[in-house]
Design a protein around this motif. Sequence first.
Motif, PDB file in Angstrom:
ATOM      1  N   LEU A 171      -4.825 -29.743  -1.516  1.00 48.72           N
ATOM      2  CA  LEU A 171      -4.392 -29.293  -0.284  1.00 48.72           C
ATOM      3  C   LEU A 171      -3.713 -28.106  -0.700  1.00 48.72           C
ATOM      4  O   LEU A 171      -3.638 -26.907   0.030  1.00 48.72           O
ATOM      5  CB  LEU A 171      -3.491 -30.152   0.284  1.00 48.72           C
ATOM      6  N   LEU A 172      -2.698 -27.939  -1.783  1.00 52.64           N
ATOM      7  CA  LEU A 172      -1.965 -26.866  -2.044  1.00 52.64           C
ATOM      8  C   LEU A 172      -2.810 -25.791  -2.547  1.00 52.64           C
ATOM      9  O   LEU A 172      -2.441 -24.580  -2.333  1.00 52.64           O
ATOM     10  CB  LEU A 172      -0.920 -27.344  -3.217  1.00 52.64           C
ATOM     11  N   VAL A 173      -3.715 -26.023  -3.364  1.00 51.30           N
ATOM     12  CA  VAL A 173      -4.783 -25.200  -3.910  1.00 51.30           C
ATOM     13  C   VAL A 173      -5.215 -24.339  -2.652  1.00 51.30           C
ATOM     14  O   VAL A 173      -5.429 -22.981  -2.715  1.00 51.30           O
ATOM     15  CB  VAL A 173      -5.646 -25.602  -4.711  1.00 51.30           C
ATOM     16  N   SER A 174      -5.734 -25.081  -1.715  1.00 52.67           N
ATOM     17  CA  SER A 174      -6.111 -24.382  -0.366  1.00 52.67           C
ATOM     18  C   SER A 174      -5.348 -23.525   0.103  1.00 52.67           C
ATOM     19  O   SER A 174      -5.903 -22.645   0.824  1.00 52.67           O
ATOM     20  CB  SER A 174      -7.123 -25.480   0.400  1.00 52.67           C
ATOM     21  N   GLU A 175      -4.215 -23.651   0.212  1.00 51.91           N
ATOM     22  CA  GLU A 175      -3.238 -22.797   0.918  1.00 51.91           C
ATOM     23  C   GLU A 175      -2.763 -21.625   0.154  1.00 51.91           C
ATOM     24  O   GLU A 175      -1.967 -20.809   0.786  1.00 51.91           O
ATOM     25  CB  GLU A 175      -1.907 -23.727   1.230  1.00 51.91           C
ATOM     26  N   LEU A 176      -3.077 -21.648  -1.270  1.00 49.41           N
ATOM     27  CA  LEU A 176      -2.812 -20.589  -2.043  1.00 49.41           C
ATOM     28  C   LEU A 176      -3.076 -19.196  -1.612  1.00 49.41           C
ATOM     29  O   LEU A 176      -2.336 -18.064  -1.537  1.00 49.41           O
ATOM     30  CB  LEU A 176      -3.216 -20.929  -3.421  1.00 49.41           C
ATOM     31  N   PRO A 177      -4.516 -18.851  -1.131  1.00 46.83           N
ATOM     32  CA  PRO A 177      -4.893 -17.679  -0.954  1.00 46.83           C
ATOM     33  C   PRO A 177      -4.292 -16.761   0.107  1.00 46.83           C
ATOM     34  O   PRO A 177      -4.276 -15.512   0.010  1.00 46.83           O
ATOM     35  CB  PRO A 177      -6.454 -17.970  -0.223  1.00 46.83           C
ATOM     36  N   GLU A 178      -3.503 -17.473   1.086  1.00 52.08           N
ATOM     37  CA  GLU A 178      -2.573 -16.628   2.005  1.00 52.08           C
ATOM     38  C   GLU A 178      -1.785 -15.851   1.410  1.00 52.08           C
ATOM     39  O   GLU A 178      -1.231 -14.920   1.591  1.00 52.08           O
ATOM     40  CB  GLU A 178      -2.310 -17.715   3.022  1.00 52.08           C
ATOM     41  N   SER A 179      -0.956 -16.706   0.472  1.00 53.24           N
ATOM     42  CA  SER A 179       0.422 -16.073  -0.345  1.00 53.24           C
ATOM     43  C   SER A 179      -0.263 -15.081  -1.106  1.00 53.24           C
ATOM     44  O   SER A 179       0.439 -14.021  -1.630  1.00 53.24           O
ATOM     45  CB  SER A 179       0.967 -17.306  -0.985  1.00 53.24           C
ATOM     46  N   LEU A 180      -1.433 -15.229  -1.859  1.00 52.12           N
ATOM     47  CA  LEU A 180      -1.957 -14.190  -2.661  1.00 52.12           C
ATOM     48  C   LEU A 180      -2.149 -13.113  -2.364  1.00 52.12           C
ATOM     49  O   LEU A 180      -1.827 -11.812  -2.509  1.00 52.12           O
ATOM     50  CB  LEU A 180      -3.253 -14.882  -3.421  1.00 52.12           C
ATOM     51  N   GLN A 181      -2.844 -13.021  -0.947  1.00 51.29           N
ATOM     52  CA  GLN A 181      -3.158 -12.070  -0.259  1.00 51.29           C
ATOM     53  C   GLN A 181      -1.857 -11.240   0.111  1.00 51.29           C
ATOM     54  O   GLN A 181      -1.848 -10.049   0.215  1.00 51.29           O
ATOM     55  CB  GLN A 181      -3.958 -12.325   1.287  1.00 51.29           C
ATOM     56  N   THR A 182      -0.878 -11.920   0.569  1.00 50.76           N
ATOM     57  CA  THR A 182       0.345 -11.246   1.060  1.00 50.76           C
ATOM     58  C   THR A 182       1.239 -10.480   0.012  1.00 50.76           C
ATOM     59  O   THR A 182       1.556  -9.320   0.093  1.00 50.76           O
ATOM     60  CB  THR A 182       1.345 -12.408   1.578  1.00 50.76           C
ATOM     61  N   TRP A 183       0.877 -11.004  -1.195  1.00 61.49           N
ATOM     62  CA  TRP A 183       1.419 -10.358  -2.406  1.00 61.49           C
ATOM     63  C   TRP A 183       0.524  -9.144  -2.951  1.00 61.49           C
ATOM     64  O   TRP A 183       1.048  -7.985  -3.143  1.00 61.49           O
ATOM     65  CB  TRP A 183       1.672 -11.389  -3.576  1.00 61.49           C
ATOM     66  N   LEU A 184      -0.734  -9.428  -2.727  1.00 64.29           N
ATOM     67  CA  LEU A 184      -1.712  -8.079  -3.161  1.00 64.29           C
ATOM     68  C   LEU A 184      -1.572  -7.219  -2.259  1.00 64.29           C
ATOM     69  O   LEU A 184      -1.828  -5.965  -2.721  1.00 64.29           O
ATOM     70  CB  LEU A 184      -3.269  -8.936  -3.078  1.00 64.29           C
ATOM     71  N   ALA A 185      -1.150  -7.342  -1.001  1.00 55.76           N
ATOM     72  CA  ALA A 185      -0.723  -6.427  -0.045  1.00 55.76           C
ATOM     73  C   ALA A 185       0.363  -5.414  -0.428  1.00 55.76           C
ATOM     74  O   ALA A 185       0.569  -4.314   0.189  1.00 55.76           O
ATOM     75  CB  ALA A 185      -0.744  -6.869   1.267  1.00 55.76           C
ATOM     76  N   GLN A 186       1.131  -5.706  -1.272  1.00 58.78           N
ATOM     77  CA  GLN A 186       2.299  -5.049  -1.707  1.00 58.78           C
ATOM     78  C   GLN A 186       2.088  -3.866  -2.324  1.00 58.78           C
ATOM     79  O   GLN A 186       1.120  -3.913  -3.405  1.00 58.78           O
ATOM     80  CB  GLN A 186       3.388  -6.146  -2.508  1.00 58.78           C
ATOM     81  N   ARG A 187       3.095  -3.081  -2.275  1.00 55.38           N
ATOM     82  CA  ARG A 187       2.639  -1.799  -2.984  1.00 55.38           C
ATOM     83  C   ARG A 187       3.462  -1.607  -4.241  1.00 55.38           C
ATOM     84  O   ARG A 187       4.389  -2.090  -4.471  1.00 55.38           O
ATOM     85  CB  ARG A 187       2.913  -0.275  -2.054  1.00 55.38           C
ATOM     86  N   ALA A 188       2.847  -0.794  -5.197  1.00 56.29           N
ATOM     87  CA  ALA A 188       3.620  -0.701  -6.340  1.00 56.29           C
ATOM     88  C   ALA A 188       4.960   0.404  -6.325  1.00 56.29           C
ATOM     89  O   ALA A 188       4.737   1.581  -6.542  1.00 56.29           O
ATOM     90  CB  ALA A 188       2.798  -0.060  -7.509  1.00 56.29           C
ATOM     91  N   PHE A 189       6.024  -0.091  -5.678  1.00 60.20           N
ATOM     92  CA  PHE A 189       6.998   0.791  -5.210  1.00 60.20           C
ATOM     93  C   PHE A 189       7.643   1.572  -6.333  1.00 60.20           C
ATOM     94  O   PHE A 189       8.423   2.591  -6.168  1.00 60.20           O
ATOM     95  CB  PHE A 189       7.980  -0.007  -4.288  1.00 60.20           C
ATOM     96  N   TRP A 190       7.757   0.771  -7.616  1.00 51.94           N
ATOM     97  CA  TRP A 190       8.354   1.395  -8.631  1.00 51.94           C
ATOM     98  C   TRP A 190       7.922   2.490  -9.047  1.00 51.94           C
ATOM     99  O   TRP A 190       8.718   3.241 -10.047  1.00 51.94           O
ATOM    100  CB  TRP A 190       8.392   0.282  -9.798  1.00 51.94           C
ATOM    101  N   LYS A 191       6.671   3.245  -8.779  1.00 53.30           N
ATOM    102  CA  LYS A 191       6.177   4.355  -9.383  1.00 53.30           C
ATOM    103  C   LYS A 191       6.720   5.405  -8.723  1.00 53.30           C
ATOM    104  O   LYS A 191       6.431   6.523  -8.886  1.00 53.30           O
ATOM    105  CB  LYS A 191       4.668   4.270  -9.368  1.00 53.30           C
ATOM    106  N   LYS A 192       7.367   5.283  -7.339  1.00 59.49           N
ATOM    107  CA  LYS A 192       7.988   6.484  -6.712  1.00 59.49           C
ATOM    108  C   LYS A 192       9.008   7.015  -7.215  1.00 59.49           C
ATOM    109  O   LYS A 192       9.939   6.392  -7.716  1.00 59.49           O
ATOM    110  CB  LYS A 192       8.200   5.740  -5.142  1.00 59.49           C
TER     111      LYS A 192
END
Length: 490
Positions: free
Chosen positions: A469-490
């Motif tokens: 069950l926990l593994v099945s809920e993981l993709p949503e959190s992964l997508q939220t993090w993957l959508a974050q931009r590499a802000f440290w390069k600014k």
Amino acid sequence: MSIEIELKLQLSPKTAKKLTSHPLLANIQPQKMRLLNTYYDTPKLVLHAKRIAVRFRKKGEQWLLTVKSAEPASGGLAMRSEWETTATPGNFDFSHVDADELRDFLERASEQFEPIFTTDFRRQIWHVPFGESLIELAVDRGNIESCGRSTPICEIELELLSGKVEDIFGLTRKLQEQHDLHPAIASKAERGYKLYLNESLLPFKAKPAAINPQMMPVEAFRSIALGCLEHFQRNEKGLHEGAEAEFVHQARVALRRLRSAIKLFAPALPPEFVTAYGQTWQTLAGALGDARNWDVFLEETLPPIQAAFPENRDIRHLRNEARRRAKTARRAVIRILAVKEYPRLLVEFTSAIYALSDTLPMPLKDFANERISSHARRAKKLAASHATLGPAERHRMRISFKKLRYTLEFFAPLLPAKRLSPYLAALSQLQDELGLINDHVTADTLIKDALAKRPSGPIHGWVAGRHALLVSELPESLQTWLAQRAFWKK
């Protein structure tokens, strides 16, 4: 103002008596004196909040007024600013303090000063020539008293009078060859305040890294590594006393952060340093990991299993066996900390950190950007293929995210807080979910081990189902993090 460079060591009263016959001290006539000190603060402890100590000291027939900063120590070594002058007890004249802002603050606060605690101890002093330095070695024995409570003092202070900091460590190593001496980080003032406040022993969490953009990479590493070492040492007493599980957790986190910092800064560090200390802490870290796994199982994983199977007779056996193994794991940690090599390692490692010099001519912000980007790329590569990852690969992904978070926390003072906060929030959510998944993988192994001779199919089935069950809920959190931009390069 003078800069006090001092290393503090704990020892037993029996060792204190034996120390005087050490070959390095045997031919030096020690000074002996009694020192009576009263520390002052306001009712709201504003000095304590700013890590400042103000005391009147009676030294023979002379009275001294002393002001000290109280930078935290690591590996026993502390560097403090100090102002001291002859004075009349109760007359708070801070004209000798040549830091204008501090002097003004003290003068305003002095109207509310009241005695907080006293230290009363006898001191033996040797002025020891060692290497290229002259070092004052003082053995203090006595008590700290406040509000009718008392705690003993039995410690060594090694203060650099002239010469090189590394000679303090060299002298300490020579003393440790014959005597059990343990680096201490709590000053008498810190212990006095704890006595005044009647504070119980509490787990110590990591503090923000004390770095700035003007530092070079090695200087930043030194600050971060010493902070990790302090984080561990301040939880050490809780480990010895078998206190709450959070001490184990914080000590384990401290070593994880320290080992991560060594790997993170490896491009800026001498290869021999990385080789020598990259794996040094592995045995202790492993023992803490075993203890932590059983603590998590007992406190977090087992209760919902017990709720799901209230009539299962194996639960009681599982709980008792887990408690037994948790105690065994705790004792293993204590045994490692008790070996004579451990306090020597603290001194050796601290010495090696201070001996490092900058060899990478690279601005710290550029170095940070490169290292953050490297960790982020590695984590994203694993996250992008999460659907195909097995338990082992998912564990590597969890470790990769953990290293990325530590990296961001280490370099946080260089990064825009408004951009860092949501990024860390998404990363922490992801880490929490991966942590729960890993806890259930670990729990399955622990249950098989603890119930090796008993059938436990229903319990294993429940753990496996919860894991899925926990593994099945993981993709949503992964997508939220993957959508974050590499802000440290600014």
